[in-house]
Design a protein around this motif. Structure first.
Motif, mmCIF file in Angstrom:
data_model
loop_
_atom_site.group_PDB
_atom_site.id
_atom_site.type_symbol
_atom_site.label_atom_id
_atom_site.label_comp_id
_atom_site.label_asym_id
_atom_site.label_seq_id
_atom_site.Cartn_x
_atom_site.Cartn_y
_atom_site.Cartn_z
ATOM 1 N N ASP A 80 0.858 -1.190 0.000
ATOM 2 C CA ASP A 80 0.000 0.000 0.000
ATOM 3 C C ASP A 80 0.886 1.230 0.000
ATOM 4 O OD1 ASP A 80 -2.598 -1.216 0.134
ATOM 5 O OD2 ASP A 80 -2.188 -1.704 2.221
ATOM 6 N N MET A 81 0.757 2.034 -1.033
ATOM 7 C CA MET A 81 1.557 3.248 -1.114
ATOM 8 C C MET A 81 0.686 4.463 -0.866
ATOM 9 S SD MET A 81 4.432 2.465 -4.022
ATOM 10 C CE MET A 81 5.296 3.963 -3.573
ATOM 11 N N SER A 94 4.284 7.357 -1.954
ATOM 12 C CA SER A 94 5.413 7.098 -1.076
ATOM 13 C C SER A 94 5.233 5.784 -0.322
ATOM 14 C CB SER A 94 5.556 8.246 -0.069
ATOM 15 O OG SER A 94 6.519 7.938 0.931
ATOM 16 N N LEU A 95 6.348 5.069 -0.158
ATOM 17 C CA LEU A 95 6.413 3.916 0.737
ATOM 18 C C LEU A 95 7.608 4.125 1.669
ATOM 19 C CD1 LEU A 95 5.447 1.072 1.631
ATOM 20 C CD2 LEU A 95 7.119 0.142 0.013
ATOM 21 N N PRO A 96 7.365 4.550 2.923
ATOM 22 C CA PRO A 96 8.468 4.623 3.889
ATOM 23 C C PRO A 96 8.729 3.237 4.480
ATOM 24 C CG PRO A 96 6.577 6.018 4.519
ATOM 25 C CD PRO A 96 6.118 5.070 3.466
ATOM 26 N N TYR A 111 10.733 5.226 -0.454
ATOM 27 C CA TYR A 111 10.662 4.961 -1.898
ATOM 28 C C TYR A 111 9.477 5.729 -2.453
ATOM 29 C CZ TYR A 111 9.540 2.271 -6.140
ATOM 30 O OH TYR A 111 9.224 1.886 -7.417
ATOM 31 N N GLN A 112 9.696 6.445 -3.547
ATOM 32 C CA GLN A 112 8.621 7.229 -4.165
ATOM 33 C C GLN A 112 8.484 6.893 -5.654
ATOM 34 O OE1 GLN A 112 9.364 11.418 -3.537
ATOM 35 N NE2 GLN A 112 9.158 11.269 -1.303
ATOM 36 N N VAL A 124 7.634 8.686 -15.648
ATOM 37 C CA VAL A 124 7.572 7.857 -14.444
ATOM 38 C C VAL A 124 8.916 7.988 -13.737
ATOM 39 C CG1 VAL A 124 7.154 5.561 -13.512
ATOM 40 C CG2 VAL A 124 6.035 6.250 -15.652
ATOM 41 N N THR A 125 8.896 8.589 -12.553
ATOM 42 C CA THR A 125 10.126 8.862 -11.808
ATOM 43 C C THR A 125 10.184 7.975 -10.571
ATOM 44 O OG1 THR A 125 10.120 11.173 -12.525
ATOM 45 C CG2 THR A 125 11.469 10.629 -10.606
ATOM 46 N N TYR A 126 11.361 7.384 -10.354
ATOM 47 C CA TYR A 126 11.618 6.625 -9.134
ATOM 48 C C TYR A 126 12.595 7.416 -8.271
ATOM 49 C CZ TYR A 126 9.592 2.766 -11.786
ATOM 50 O OH TYR A 126 8.747 1.978 -12.523
ATOM 51 N N LYS A 127 12.224 7.581 -7.014
ATOM 52 C CA LYS A 127 13.090 8.293 -6.073
ATOM 53 C C LYS A 127 13.285 7.417 -4.839
ATOM 54 C CE LYS A 127 12.673 12.769 -5.467
ATOM 55 N NZ LYS A 127 12.210 14.118 -5.022
#
Length: 289
Positions: A80-81, A94-96, A111-112, A124-127
């Motif tokens: 679940d984000m 976001s997934l902390p 993770y975003q 589509v951006t991954y952070k």
């Protein structure tokens, strides 16, 4: 579900895994994304983190200790984000880290996934944000599945992948367990074109390393409509479809499956990304019409 749109595209994102579940070309009304028919493959476009592909014993090794990640391609796609920012044309999820992630992956992180509509393209951006006391190690990538053919009544075999530059394509082969077996095989091309067939993926995904091409376009021999995937900073690319299904995945990766044999420490895994304490990692790919 979160919906963003502009004059060209309408995107729908599921908070489970921040998965892109629909992308509609507003000019034609065409649905670009595979609609997760469970008969074949029940996903649309999973986001992959902190690993990509299969793990030996479904485990990563950190400082000599094994940690189990049961889900192939990591745990994000079933997590679940939290939607943290949304505008008409942008959505951020976001997934902390939490107790559950620490049991699988012993690092503190955030993770975003960020979706932006920019004219006729979806970015589509991954952070990844390192919240740990030391360096963290991970892989990251996408697994979008696009409808092929685009329209009813068309043939799958009329479609092909058009690579950015003409180059020899060499796939790195997987064994039956999904691990690299150390073998390679040339892939037959017509110039820059890889034609799709129903048997192309009978032996799993085609996986390429260090391509010169950083753009792949899905085209038809029958019309000019197309979908382009740009992946300027991704060194690995997977191409895959479930045999018999009407889709093809174009998968930009920074990371890959384990190689057959003894498991390695995560920090020594092929194509692993290292992020130092207090630093932020960011990369993006683009889907355009």
């Amino acid at each position: 579900m979160t919906v963003i749109e502009n004059d060209f595209l309408k995107a729908t994102i599921n908070p489970i895994g921040a998965q892109l579940s629909s992308l509609i070309n507003k000019a034609t009304g065409t649905e670009l994304m595979w609609q997760a028919d469970e008969k074949f493959w029940p996903w649309h476009a999973p986001n992959l983190f902190p690993v990509i592909g299969s793990l030996i014993n479904n485990q990563i090794i950190v400082n000599g200790k094994p940690y189990t990640i049961e889900t192939r391609h990591g745990f994000v796609r079933v997590s679940d984000m939290l939607p943290i920012e949304t505008t008409s044309s942008q959505a951020k999820f976001s997934l902390p880290y939490n107790q559950h992630t620490l049991e699988m992956y012993p690092f503190k992180f955030e993770y975003q996934v960020i979706y932006d509509l920019i004219d006729n393209a979806l970015r589509v951006t991954y952070k990844v944000i390192n919240l740990d006391a030391g360096s963290i190690y991970f892989s990251v990538g996408g697994h979008p599945a696009f409808n092929v053919p685009f329209h009813a009544g068309e043939k799958y075999e009329d479609y092909y992948l058009d690579f950015e530059v003409e180059e020899p394509l060499v796939e790195h082969l997987l064994n039956t367990e999904g691990f690299f077996n150390g073998e390679t095989s040339p892939v037959k091309l017509d110039g820059k074109k890889l034609f799709l067939t129903r048997n192309l993926f009978d032996h799993d995904a085609l996986i390429f390393k260090n391509l010169k091409s950083r753009q792949v376009t899905i085209r038809s021999t029958q019309h000019d409509e197309h979908i382009t995937v740009d992946f300027p900073h991704f060194n690995y690319l997977g191409i895959w479809a479930k045999t018999g299904a009407d889709f093809v995945c174009v998968e930009p990766w920074l990371g890959c499956a384990d190689s057959a044999g003894e498991p390695k420490e995560l920090k020594h895994k092929e194509a692993i990304q290292k992020l130092d304490h207090g630093h932020v990692f960011e990369t993006a790919f683009f889907v355009s019409i």
